[in-house]
Design a protein around this motif. Structure first.
Motif, PDB file in Angstrom:
ATOM      1  N   PRO A  27       2.405   7.049  -1.866  1.00 29.11           N
ATOM      2  CA  PRO A  27       3.471   7.672  -1.047  1.00 29.11           C
ATOM      3  C   PRO A  27       2.926   8.462   0.141  1.00 29.11           C
ATOM      4  O   PRO A  27       3.580   8.530   1.180  1.00 29.11           O
ATOM      5  CB  PRO A  27       4.157   8.599  -2.050  1.00 29.11           C
ATOM      6  CG  PRO A  27       3.828   8.033  -3.391  1.00 29.11           C
ATOM      7  CD  PRO A  27       2.487   7.406  -3.267  1.00 29.11           C
ATOM      8  N   ALA A  28       1.720   9.007  -0.031  1.00 24.46           N
ATOM      9  CA  ALA A  28       1.135   9.772   1.067  1.00 24.46           C
ATOM     10  C   ALA A  28       1.010   8.917   2.315  1.00 24.46           C
ATOM     11  O   ALA A  28       1.271   9.361   3.438  1.00 24.46           O
ATOM     12  CB  ALA A  28      -0.239  10.296   0.665  1.00 24.46           C
ATOM     13  N   LEU A  29       0.638   7.655   2.108  1.00 21.92           N
ATOM     14  CA  LEU A  29       0.497   6.729   3.238  1.00 21.92           C
ATOM     15  C   LEU A  29       1.849   6.443   3.866  1.00 21.92           C
ATOM     16  O   LEU A  29       1.985   6.301   5.078  1.00 21.92           O
ATOM     17  CB  LEU A  29      -0.139   5.422   2.768  1.00 21.92           C
ATOM     18  CG  LEU A  29      -1.658   5.410   2.630  1.00 21.92           C
ATOM     19  CD1 LEU A  29      -2.129   4.099   2.039  1.00 21.92           C
ATOM     20  CD2 LEU A  29      -2.315   5.660   3.987  1.00 21.92           C
ATOM     21  N   LEU A  31      -4.995   5.971   6.911  1.00 24.40           N
ATOM     22  CA  LEU A  31      -5.754   5.015   6.112  1.00 24.40           C
ATOM     23  C   LEU A  31      -7.261   5.179   6.343  1.00 24.40           C
ATOM     24  O   LEU A  31      -8.063   4.959   5.440  1.00 24.40           O
ATOM     25  CB  LEU A  31      -5.322   3.576   6.443  1.00 24.40           C
ATOM     26  CG  LEU A  31      -5.776   2.516   5.445  1.00 24.40           C
ATOM     27  CD1 LEU A  31      -5.088   2.717   4.098  1.00 24.40           C
ATOM     28  CD2 LEU A  31      -5.489   1.122   5.970  1.00 24.40           C
ATOM     29  N   ASP A  32      -7.618   5.541   7.554  1.00 25.27           N
ATOM     30  CA  ASP A  32      -9.030   5.738   7.888  1.00 25.27           C
ATOM     31  C   ASP A  32      -9.699   6.731   6.944  1.00 25.27           C
ATOM     32  O   ASP A  32     -10.900   6.662   6.700  1.00 25.27           O
ATOM     33  CB  ASP A  32      -9.177   6.249   9.328  1.00 25.27           C
ATOM     34  CG  ASP A  32      -9.125   5.087  10.317  1.00 25.27           C
ATOM     35  OD1 ASP A  32      -9.267   3.926   9.842  1.00 25.27           O
ATOM     36  OD2 ASP A  32      -8.928   5.327  11.513  1.00 25.27           O
ATOM     37  N   LYS A  33      -8.911   7.655   6.407  1.00 26.07           N
ATOM     38  CA  LYS A  33      -9.479   8.693   5.551  1.00 26.07           C
ATOM     39  C   LYS A  33      -9.883   8.134   4.191  1.00 26.07           C
ATOM     40  O   LYS A  33     -10.632   8.756   3.448  1.00 26.07           O
ATOM     41  CB  LYS A  33      -8.466   9.837   5.376  1.00 26.07           C
ATOM     42  CG  LYS A  33      -8.318  10.661   6.641  1.00 26.07           C
ATOM     43  CD  LYS A  33      -7.247  11.727   6.466  1.00 26.07           C
ATOM     44  CE  LYS A  33      -6.915  12.344   7.804  1.00 26.07           C
ATOM     45  NZ  LYS A  33      -5.513  12.732   7.864  1.00 26.07           N
ATOM     46  N   TYR A  34      -9.366   7.001   3.854  1.00 27.10           N
ATOM     47  CA  TYR A  34      -9.704   6.412   2.555  1.00 27.10           C
ATOM     48  C   TYR A  34     -11.061   5.713   2.639  1.00 27.10           C
ATOM     49  O   TYR A  34     -11.329   4.981   3.588  1.00 27.10           O
ATOM     50  CB  TYR A  34      -8.644   5.391   2.127  1.00 27.10           C
ATOM     51  CG  TYR A  34      -7.345   6.035   1.675  1.00 27.10           C
ATOM     52  CD1 TYR A  34      -7.010   6.075   0.314  1.00 27.10           C
ATOM     53  CD2 TYR A  34      -6.458   6.594   2.596  1.00 27.10           C
ATOM     54  CE1 TYR A  34      -5.822   6.666  -0.094  1.00 27.10           C
ATOM     55  CE2 TYR A  34      -5.276   7.184   2.189  1.00 27.10           C
ATOM     56  CZ  TYR A  34      -4.961   7.213   0.840  1.00 27.10           C
ATOM     57  OH  TYR A  34      -3.809   7.786   0.434  1.00 27.10           O
ATOM     58  N   SER A  35     -11.884   5.939   1.635  1.00 25.73           N
ATOM     59  CA  SER A  35     -13.183   5.254   1.617  1.00 25.73           C
ATOM     60  C   SER A  35     -12.978   3.808   1.185  1.00 25.73           C
ATOM     61  O   SER A  35     -11.899   3.426   0.717  1.00 25.73           O
ATOM     62  CB  SER A  35     -14.118   5.952   0.624  1.00 25.73           C
ATOM     63  OG  SER A  35     -13.624   5.702  -0.687  1.00 25.73           O
ATOM     64  N   LEU A  78       0.838  -1.208   0.000  1.00 27.55           N
ATOM     65  CA  LEU A  78       0.000   0.000   0.000  1.00 27.55           C
ATOM     66  C   LEU A  78       0.867   1.249   0.000  1.00 27.55           C
ATOM     67  O   LEU A  78       0.635   2.193  -0.752  1.00 27.55           O
ATOM     68  CB  LEU A  78      -0.898   0.022   1.242  1.00 27.55           C
ATOM     69  CG  LEU A  78      -2.208  -0.768   1.213  1.00 27.55           C
ATOM     70  CD1 LEU A  78      -2.945  -0.591   2.533  1.00 27.55           C
ATOM     71  CD2 LEU A  78      -3.092  -0.307   0.055  1.00 27.55           C
ATOM     72  N   LYS A  79       1.886   1.225   0.837  1.00 30.97           N
ATOM     73  CA  LYS A  79       2.765   2.381   0.942  1.00 30.97           C
ATOM     74  C   LYS A  79       3.530   2.614  -0.352  1.00 30.97           C
ATOM     75  O   LYS A  79       3.854   3.741  -0.715  1.00 30.97           O
ATOM     76  CB  LYS A  79       3.753   2.194   2.102  1.00 30.97           C
ATOM     77  CG  LYS A  79       3.090   2.360   3.470  1.00 30.97           C
ATOM     78  CD  LYS A  79       4.099   2.179   4.579  1.00 30.97           C
ATOM     79  CE  LYS A  79       3.457   2.408   5.952  1.00 30.97           C
ATOM     80  NZ  LYS A  79       4.427   2.161   7.036  1.00 30.97           N
TER      81      LYS A  79
END
Lengths: 406, 542
Positions: free
Chosen positions: B59-61, B71-75, B54-55
């Motif tokens: 890159p933001a992650l 990650l919580d911000k991702y739907s 995922l990372k």
């Protein structure tokens, strides 16, 4: 004649020991002889297969036995227990040897040695315990018949001279064998046989040709061949077991190399249904482990599946014998290189590759080598007669049936 | 290099920690300990791998201070899109099943249920790719209910495990190479890879053997693509991993079958560690000899380009030996099926069936390497000899390497490696490596260890088909037939006798020496003869 126990005529009777095997200081580069029972049995022992260090002698309770100590084997369920030898040099032993240092003022060690030889069965019967070992106390109290010192010496001399002659014959045979081998190697391995001018062939520039089959250079005019080109070979075959006997009925039968002696096999068995025969004078070859050991048949005999009989096509055995000794080196190399080499088949034996020399050279070799072999055979036969005489006289001399007079 | 050692030390420490937790909760030496250790380790590995991937994609992650919050911000849709970009070989871990989530929930009542459910969820989400099939058609999923193996304090146990897992992140080890994972795998299973009284011993094939097998099958520089690799008795898969690595993990597909449940589980773990997830679906748990699984569409047995195997040598198969004597097996077991001995049924020579099975399942251009007892290469009769005869007559041999004794610490049987090659119509190379290596003590057992140079020597001589004195020979199929089909190098060695030439002068001196000695001995002999005759004259019989 009076009976005395061994301890009454000895300075010391004790047994040896085995220094701790895991301690290198006791063993590494040792130079003091250390005898085990497996060596006992022949008259004199001069040296040992294993050696211990001076450090072991100083730091364990092992004792160095003086020259002419008698050593009796105390352990061994087979034939070993009860055998006796004379240690001819300062020697140590393991715990299975009972070492008797005879007091020279009371008895003559050679006499005691011969006496104990006649007592083999009685000594063995002293054994106790599950493993039938002897112990040194029983040996200390063992009684022997002891005549006057001068008589001891006379008796021992009669027997010793016979043994000395046997030993001497063995030495002569060893020299003769080495001589025949040196000559064979020089002529047929190194190719320095006398050329037309009587000079060493190869060293004098004799022409050499590469032989593809043998993968080496051989003298011009010589050929490659196989063993069956120069020898008639009979593979042994064991008759049915029910035909075997030890009573001398039928034909002499040799099963395999276990029957072999230094030159001639010892007769142990006979068979009433002989299958494959070897003729008198044939070379007997062991074809099962250890492959390659040689002996010679001294009579027409039946051979079992452990043996093959070979006779040279042109008569006399000297060239074939040396050739077979050469092959034995190859078999030995194979045996020791770790590859199991349990037996050699008929095909493998018949097709052993060899270099076949020019006939004239072989003839010249035989003129020199045949008498050597004849002498070896005479000596070997003489040794058998001498040993028979010794073994016949020994008990009669000891029980007084036969006396030595002047 | 130092980073590798650091990762290795840390990973090993984690494994030790997990084992010590098991021991503290009474599972030491329990048959179930290995299930817990391997599954928990695998969960940790898959979890970190997914996070790592995922990372890589986002890159933001990677930069986020708190990964979970970020990650919580991702739907759910976003996450699905991201996951689809990640290779299917990475297991999908739903955020609610993350290790970090488990860690947060560790103080909840009935934590063990949450723990079990989390692992079961992950297993369920990845059933398609990550399941091993049994020959009966059952799917063995990744994880099972683990806390059931602990009787008391289930919650505390699961909590302890989770706390060990969060200590060290695997994220940095995914760039490591084959050797790293091989070491880790070996370390992970070393306590569970013993022949603890069982008849089926999943012996770990020693490094030297597996390396030599792979290197001789696939010499460096060989280009292979789309190859199929098979092991009919795969065990934990060491041989397959080495082979796949030699070919290139992305250039081959692995197939295997093994009767042992434990082996199949370990093999799956090994495949995951080694980037061979795409092959998990070809891992079959079942009896290769009785019911070979891998078949072609027409029902014929599948054929493979490369086969490696270290089959069991002796095993009691009397229960199904009669069933093997079927029409369908006539061709497969052409040389015969070993008889059932009256006693010692457990020493039935099952390796003979494996060798025949391998010959049967090798493709027209196939190559194979099989560990066999050294007795096989020289046996003078029976099935052994029939097999060798066929190998020679159908020209499908590459060579044989006879290994030193005790190369396996666990068995005294001498072993050789038999190399098959259906394309080799030329000469065969036979190597006798039995004198190489150094003896060392391993526990109670004596073991022989080859140095890297010695391994390379074997590999090089095999590749170059070079004859070396007392080490290797190169022989034709005709030569082998003439030697009674023996494949033992020792029987082909030219025996050389060291002979030192002597000069004519030395020869003369030597002969003169004999002459002098004999002269003296003959003289002494005469003297003695006289003495003996005098002695005999003096004897009186009374």
């Amino acid at each position: 004649m009076n009976r005395v126990s061994l301890k009454d005529i000895s300075k010391i009777i004790n047994s040896g020991l085995t220094p701790l095997r895991s301690n290198d200081q006791f063993w590494l580069n040792g130079n003091i002889p250390w005898v085990k029972t497996e060596q006992l049995g022949k008259k004199y022992i001069y040296d040992s297969n294993e050696k211990i260090t001076k450090f072991a002698l100083e730091n364990t309770s092992i004792k160095l036995n003086p020259r002419n100590t008698l050593s009796v084997a105390m352990y061994g369920e087979g034939k070993t227990r009860g055998s006796v030898s004379i240690l001819k040099n300062e020697t140590t032993t393991n715990q299975a040897c009972c070492n008797i240092v005879i007091d020279e003022n009371k008895a003559y060690y050679e006499y005691v040695y011969y006496y104990l030889k006649t007592q083999y069965d009685n000594l063995r019967n002293l054994s106790s315990g599950v493993r039938k070992n002897l112990n040194s106390n029983d040996i200390k109290n063992f009684e022997i018949v002891l005549p006057k010192f001068s008589i001891q010496k006379q008796i021992a001399k009669v027997l010793s001279d016979l043994d000395a002659k046997i030993e001497l014959n063995n030495k002569i045979n060893a020299q003769l064998e080495a001589m025949a081998k040196t000559l064979y190697d020089y002529w047929f391995v190194q190719f320095e046989f006398p050329d037309v001018n009587g000079k060493p062939y190869k060293a004098s520039g004799g022409k050499m040709v590469f032989n593809k089959t043998l993968k080496r250079e051989i003298p011009e005019g010589w050929e490659d061949g196989v063993l069956s080109d120069i020898a008639d070979i009979t593979m042994g075959q064991s008759p049915s077991g029910s035909s075997y006997n030890e009573e001398g009925i039928g034909t002499v039968f040799y099963q395999g190399s276990t029957d072999f002696g230094s030159r001639f096999p010892t007769v142990r068995k006979y068979t009433t249904e002989p299958s494959r025969m070897a003729e008198k004078g044939d070379i007997l070859l062991s074809v099962r482990a250890p492959v390659g050991t040689l002996n010679q048949a001294m009579e027409s005999c039946c051979i079992g599946r452990g043996l093959a009989a070979l006779s040279e096509k042109e008569g006399s055995i000297s060239f074939l014998w040396s050739q077979m000794e050469y092959f034995k080196q190859i078999f030995d190399r194979r045996n020791s290189s770790g590859t199991t080499f349990g037996s050699i088949t008929k095909n493998d034996l018949f097709s052993l590759k060899l270099c076949i020399p020019n006939k004239e050279v072989v003839k010249a070799f035989k003129i020199i080598a045949d008498p050597i072999h004849d002498k070896i055979i005479v000596n070997s036969k003489q040794n058998q007669k001498l040993a028979e005489l010794r073994d016949w006289l020994l008990p009669m001399l000891m029980n007084g049936q036969v006396t030595v007079g002047k | 290099m130092t980073a590798t050692i650091q990762f290795e030390t840390k990973t090993k420490a984690l494994i030790d920690d997990l084992k010590s937790v098991c021991a503290n909760y009474g599972l030491g030496n329990d048959g179930n300990e290995f299930k817990i250790i391997t599954q928990v380790f695998l969960y940790k590995f898959l979890n970190d791998k997914y996070v790592y991937e995922l990372k890589q994609k986002e890159p933001a992650l990677a930069k986020a201070e708190d990964f979970d919050k970020a990650l919580d911000k991702y739907s759910e849709e976003d996450l699905e899109m991201l996951t689809m970009q990640i290779s299917a070989n990475t297991a999908y871990i739903a955020p609610k099943n993350f290790l970090s989530r488990l860690f947060q929930e560790q103080n909840e009542p009935n934590f063990s249920e949450i723990f079990d459910q989390t692992l079961l969820n992950v297993a369920k989400d990845n059933t398609d790719i990550f399941s091993v099939l049994t020959q009966g058609g059952e799917k063995v999923v990744l994880f099972e209910n683990l806390s059931k193996y602990v009787t008391d304090n289930k919650d505390a146990f699961c909590k302890a495990i989770v706390n060990k897992l969060v200590g060290f992140s695997f994220e940095h080890i995914f760039t490591q190479k084959f050797d790293f994972f091989a070491t880790i795998f070996e370390y992970l299973i070393k306590d569970y890879n013993t022949n603890s009284g069982g008849k089926y011993a999943e012996y770990f094939t020693p490094h030297a053997v597996s390396k030599i097998m792979a290197a001789c099958l696939v010499p460096s520089g060989t280009e292979v693509s789309n190859a199929t690799c098979y092991d009919p008795s795969a065990g934990s898969g060491t041989l397959l991993m080495n082979l796949a690595h030699a070919i290139g993990e992305d250039k081959c597909t692995i197939y295997s079958q093994d009767i042992s449940q434990k082996s199949s589980a370990l093999l799956r773990l090994n495949l995951i560690l080694n980037n061979l997830v795409h092959s998990i679906q070809n891992i079959i748990q079942g009896n290769t000899i009785l019911s070979p699984y891998h078949k072609q569409d027409d029902g014929q047995l599948e054929q493979f380009d490369f086969i490696v195997s270290n089959p069991p040598f002796k095993l009691d198969f009397s229960d199904y030996s009669a069933d093997l004597d079927s029409k369908a097996n006539k061709e497969r077991f052409f040389a015969g099926i070993p008889n059932i001995p009256k006693s010692k049924k457990d020493s039935m020579a099952i390796y003979l069936l494996f060798i025949q099975h391998i010959m049967h399942t090798l493709s027209a251009k196939g190559k194979a390497a099989i560990v066999v007892p050294t007795g096989f290469i020289t046996a003078q009769s029976g099935i052994d000899k029939k097999i060798r005869q066929k190998l020679v007559e159908s020209k499908m041999l590459a060579g044989v390497v006879s290994m030193p004794s005790n190369i396996f610490a666990t068995t005294g049987t001498n072993v050789s490696i038999l190399f098959l090659d259906k394309t080799n119509t030329e000469n065969v190379v036979l190597i006798d490596a039995s004198n190489l290596g150094e003896k060392v003590k391993e526990g109670k057992n004596q073991k022989t260890v080859l140095t890297e140079a010695e391994e390379q020597q074997i590999i090089d001589v095999f590749a170059s088909k070079e004859a070396k004195d007392d080490f290797s020979v190169v022989v034709s199929y005709e030569d082998i037939a003439a030697k009674n089909y023996s494949l033992s190098a020792g029987q082909y060695f030219e025996v050389k006798i060291e002979y030192v030439d002597i000069t004519p002068k030395e020869f003369t001196e030597k002969m003169q020496g004999f002459e002098t000695n004999l002269h003296d001995l003959f003289a002494e002999s005469k003297q003695l003869e006289k003495e003996i005759q005098d002695n005999l004259k003096g004897l009186r019989y009374e």
